[in-house]
Design an enzyme around this catalytic site. Sequence first.
Site, PDB file in Angstrom:
ATOM      1  N   ARG A 191      49.909  20.267  31.355  1.00 39.78           N
ATOM      2  CA  ARG A 191      50.819  21.052  30.507  1.00 39.78           C
ATOM      3  C   ARG A 191      52.146  21.338  31.212  1.00 39.78           C
ATOM      4  NH1 ARG A 191      45.759  24.765  28.482  1.00 39.78           N
ATOM      5  NH2 ARG A 191      45.289  23.638  26.558  1.00 39.78           N
ATOM      6  N   ASN A 214      50.291  22.215  23.202  1.00 43.06           N
ATOM      7  CA  ASN A 214      49.965  22.202  24.635  1.00 43.06           C
ATOM      8  C   ASN A 214      49.076  21.036  25.056  1.00 43.06           C
ATOM      9  OD1 ASN A 214      47.715  23.167  23.424  1.00 43.06           O
ATOM     10  ND2 ASN A 214      47.719  25.172  24.407  1.00 43.06           N
ATOM     11  N   LYS A 226      45.432  16.560  21.869  1.00 43.54           N
ATOM     12  CA  LYS A 226      45.984  17.090  20.619  1.00 43.54           C
ATOM     13  C   LYS A 226      47.090  16.163  20.081  1.00 43.54           C
ATOM     14  CE  LYS A 226      45.100  21.991  21.546  1.00 43.54           C
ATOM     15  NZ  LYS A 226      45.722  23.335  21.532  1.00 43.54           N
ATOM     16  N   HIS A 259      43.049  20.145  24.394  1.00 42.93           N
ATOM     17  CA  HIS A 259      42.076  21.240  24.289  1.00 42.93           C
ATOM     18  C   HIS A 259      40.977  20.950  25.303  1.00 42.93           C
ATOM     19  CE1 HIS A 259      38.920  23.866  22.813  1.00 42.93           C
ATOM     20  NE2 HIS A 259      38.111  22.824  22.972  1.00 42.93           N
ATOM     21  N   ARG A 298      40.070  22.395  33.279  1.00 42.87           N
ATOM     22  CA  ARG A 298      41.048  23.440  32.884  1.00 42.87           C
ATOM     23  C   ARG A 298      42.149  23.583  33.937  1.00 42.87           C
ATOM     24  NH1 ARG A 298      39.985  26.212  28.179  1.00 42.87           N
ATOM     25  NH2 ARG A 298      41.359  27.940  28.666  1.00 42.87           N
ATOM     26  N   THR A 301      47.219  27.913  29.064  1.00 44.67           N
ATOM     27  CA  THR A 301      47.480  27.668  27.640  1.00 44.67           C
ATOM     28  C   THR A 301      48.971  27.494  27.316  1.00 44.67           C
ATOM     29  OG1 THR A 301      45.553  29.033  27.135  1.00 44.67           O
ATOM     30  CG2 THR A 301      47.077  28.619  25.334  1.00 44.67           C
TER      31      THR A 301
HETATM   32  P1  GDP Z   1      43.173  27.399  24.857  1.00 39.55           P
HETATM   33  O1  GDP Z   1      41.692  27.622  25.065  1.00 39.55           O
HETATM   34  O2  GDP Z   1      43.906  27.253  26.165  1.00 39.55           O
HETATM   35  O3  GDP Z   1      43.472  26.245  23.921  1.00 39.55           O
HETATM   36  O4  GDP Z   1      43.800  28.710  24.158  1.00 39.55           O
HETATM   37  P2  GDP Z   1      43.284  29.688  22.981  1.00 39.55           P
HETATM   38  O5  GDP Z   1      41.835  29.429  22.661  1.00 39.55           O
HETATM   39  O6  GDP Z   1      43.683  31.067  23.367  1.00 39.55           O
HETATM   40  O7  GDP Z   1      44.171  29.292  21.723  1.00 39.55           O
HETATM   41  C1  GDP Z   1      43.908  28.159  20.937  1.00 39.55           C
HETATM   42  C2  GDP Z   1      45.213  27.446  20.614  1.00 39.55           C
HETATM   43  O8  GDP Z   1      46.000  28.268  19.732  1.00 39.55           O
HETATM   44  C3  GDP Z   1      46.123  27.204  21.807  1.00 39.55           C
HETATM   45  O9  GDP Z   1      45.758  26.050  22.538  1.00 39.55           O
HETATM   46  C4  GDP Z   1      47.483  27.082  21.130  1.00 39.55           C
HETATM   47  O10 GDP Z   1      47.667  25.774  20.574  1.00 39.55           O
HETATM   48  C5  GDP Z   1      47.385  28.075  19.980  1.00 39.55           C
HETATM   49  N1  GDP Z   1      47.924  29.407  20.334  1.00 39.55           N
HETATM   50  C6  GDP Z   1      47.351  30.313  21.176  1.00 39.55           C
HETATM   51  N2  GDP Z   1      48.090  31.435  21.252  1.00 39.55           N
HETATM   52  C7  GDP Z   1      49.161  31.265  20.428  1.00 39.55           C
HETATM   53  C8  GDP Z   1      50.305  32.080  20.084  1.00 39.55           C
HETATM   54  O11 GDP Z   1      50.490  33.205  20.543  1.00 39.55           O
HETATM   55  N3  GDP Z   1      51.195  31.537  19.212  1.00 39.55           N
HETATM   56  C9  GDP Z   1      51.031  30.299  18.662  1.00 39.55           C
HETATM   57  N4  GDP Z   1      51.966  29.851  17.819  1.00 39.55           N
HETATM   58  N5  GDP Z   1      49.979  29.490  18.978  1.00 39.55           N
HETATM   59  C10 GDP Z   1      49.052  29.968  19.852  1.00 39.55           C
END
Ligand code: GDP
Length: 194
Positions: free
Chosen positions: A140, A160, A14, A163, A123, A129
Amino acid sequence: MKDPKKERTYVMIKPDGVRKGLIGEIIKRFEQRDLKIVALEMFQPSHDDLHNHYPKDEEWITRLGKKTLSTYEKYGYDAMLDFGTLEPEKIGPEIRKWLLDFMKSAPLVKMVVQGTHAVDVVRKIAGPTMPYLAEMGTIRGDFSIDSPALANKEKRAVANIIHCSETPEEAEHEIKHWFGDGETYDYKRYGVDE
Ligand code: GDP
């Protein structure tokens, strides 16, 4: 039965990972775990590419909203003040928008990583995350302290670093989306494939 060594996953470094100079470090961690990079490219994604990458279904968007609300609750912040609503299905699209804006803010590096349990192992190497919860030794956990409490206050996505796909099915879907057909390579890694 499929060859276990041929499981593939999709990874994107990212904007924060690129801007922190972590491209080499991230690839190193995959390769030292005997995973194989079979496609690799730096690129500037378009809005539509990203819009089609992240799920558009209501369930996924509402889940983002619910996660955000739980952070507000946990830390005693006022979601009404920041979002003007307490409905997860209205907060979710806002977070998705922050995510697209963040992902467009610098070039990304996309890759296909192949090897035994590639999806789960990548992962694990990435960590959870939310960087503030990630163990040291994960990407991370070693390179970020970001949290949704801070990111939501600053109206941006949690930074973070990478992806990575969640399931082998999602991986194949994302590889096709970002690489199209036939743009991966195969070669024998010393000590892994022979
Ligand atoms: P991942 O699969 O670990 O990337 O997580 P998710 O699919 O749940 O979320 C996608 C992306 O959205 C994450 O990698 C974060 O960059 C962002 N994100 C997720 N949850 C939150 C949140 O509660 N607040 C904010 N600001 N960003 C979030």
